[in-house]
Design an enzyme around this catalytic site. Sequence first.
Site: not given
Length: 460
Positions: A276, A282, A289
Amino acid sequence: MKLWGGRFESGPSEVFERFGNSLDFDRRLIDCDIRGSQAFARALERVGILSPEERGAIVDAFEAIRAESASPQFYAGATDEDVHTLVIRKLKEKAGKVADKIHTGRSRNEQVSLDTRLWLREECDRVRALLRGVMGALLALAGRYPDSVIPGYTHLRRAQAVLWPHYLLAYFEMFARDFDRMGEARRRTDVMPLGSGALAGSGFPFDREAIAGDLGFAAITRNSMDVSADRDFALDFLYAASVAMIHLSRLAEDWILYSSEEFAWLELGDGVTSGSSLMPQKKNPDSLELIRGKCGRVMGSLTSLMVTMKGLPMTYNRDMQEDKVPLFAAADEVSASLEMARVVIETVRLLPEKPYTAAQESWVVATDLAEALARAGTPFHTAHQIVGRFVLESVRSGKRPADWTAEEMHAFAPEFTADLAAQLDPRQGMKSREVPGGTGPASVAAALAAAKARLEEMTV
Ligand code: ARG
């Protein structure tokens, strides 16, 4: 350039020219267009329209055009209506007058069908090879953790314990059917349309079987009107691609969950995850996804072409030019997603303790207990009731299966004989599931070996 014009007093408006032009996207068919046109030149020679010298000159000129088309310069300033027109213009520039004969008895309606079929046939093979890659990676992953136990889910609630390879083999079966469906799409695509003319059949006595042989097609189409009207073969591919994408998307969804902190069974490879820009800790499952996201686009392509086709009167209508953008996009997206999925599968690590603990701490053994009671003579409905009450009592008193002793169980229900306590171990119940297709360890080992042999047979 146009391949028509005699009947018109003025040319097309600049707006319509821009609006109708398909070169930007159908140039992707150029190689297939050239191959088809070379075969057509040979067919024209066989019916006496071209001399051997003329045919030779045309085929050679096409070869030179093919080489030039690799450079972006080739398309600079081209305002041709479509790729078929561009290729003919280039042929005229190269071969001169003789090029004027190349469209004898041929329509772009059949030509675009031929080109798309030639192109799609290869895409089917590409997708099938990529499906093999995914299936191979799944089997390798299964082999890395042959005995690991996970809770299987229904309604995303822990249901019954299964072996990790059993779970992976479920996806293997889905992709094996996708491989089959792609083969079916390929079979329907592998049919040669030339000789159909615009819609009524060509006015020249082409040996259509010979053209099919020349281009390596398995069969020839049987009705000229059908050729101009049909895009089923593209729909078949889009459907097969959509189903494969749905399978990939569900695998992606599983693994996004399983690699979350809440589950923490899987560690995705660093190479397929992103950080991130704000939150330093992260490690996001972006590759999965994106696979899930692209699934929607492929399904959109299928829907798009179905809607394009649904109200068209016989036979060809220009609407059909709109088939290419979704077809190309879907082919690219399914290929890219399969390649991505293979890398994700190859680099994932299972943390076997986590799912095993999840299985142990839950009541995935409840069915095993009830079935053990039924094997010992208790009617299943009664057994179901007893175990249901047993689970309720455990939930109330905060006991996990392993917290019970054989004596306590027997005190709870006299049907719970001492040997039944073994069923509190999730590994135990699986041993009774040695039906073909079940998660019994011997059945799974056999299924894994069979899957490896089946994969060997899945040739492209
Ligand atoms: N660019 C057209 C297509 O993709 C080729 C066929 C043109 N035929 C016609 N009758 N305008 O469909």
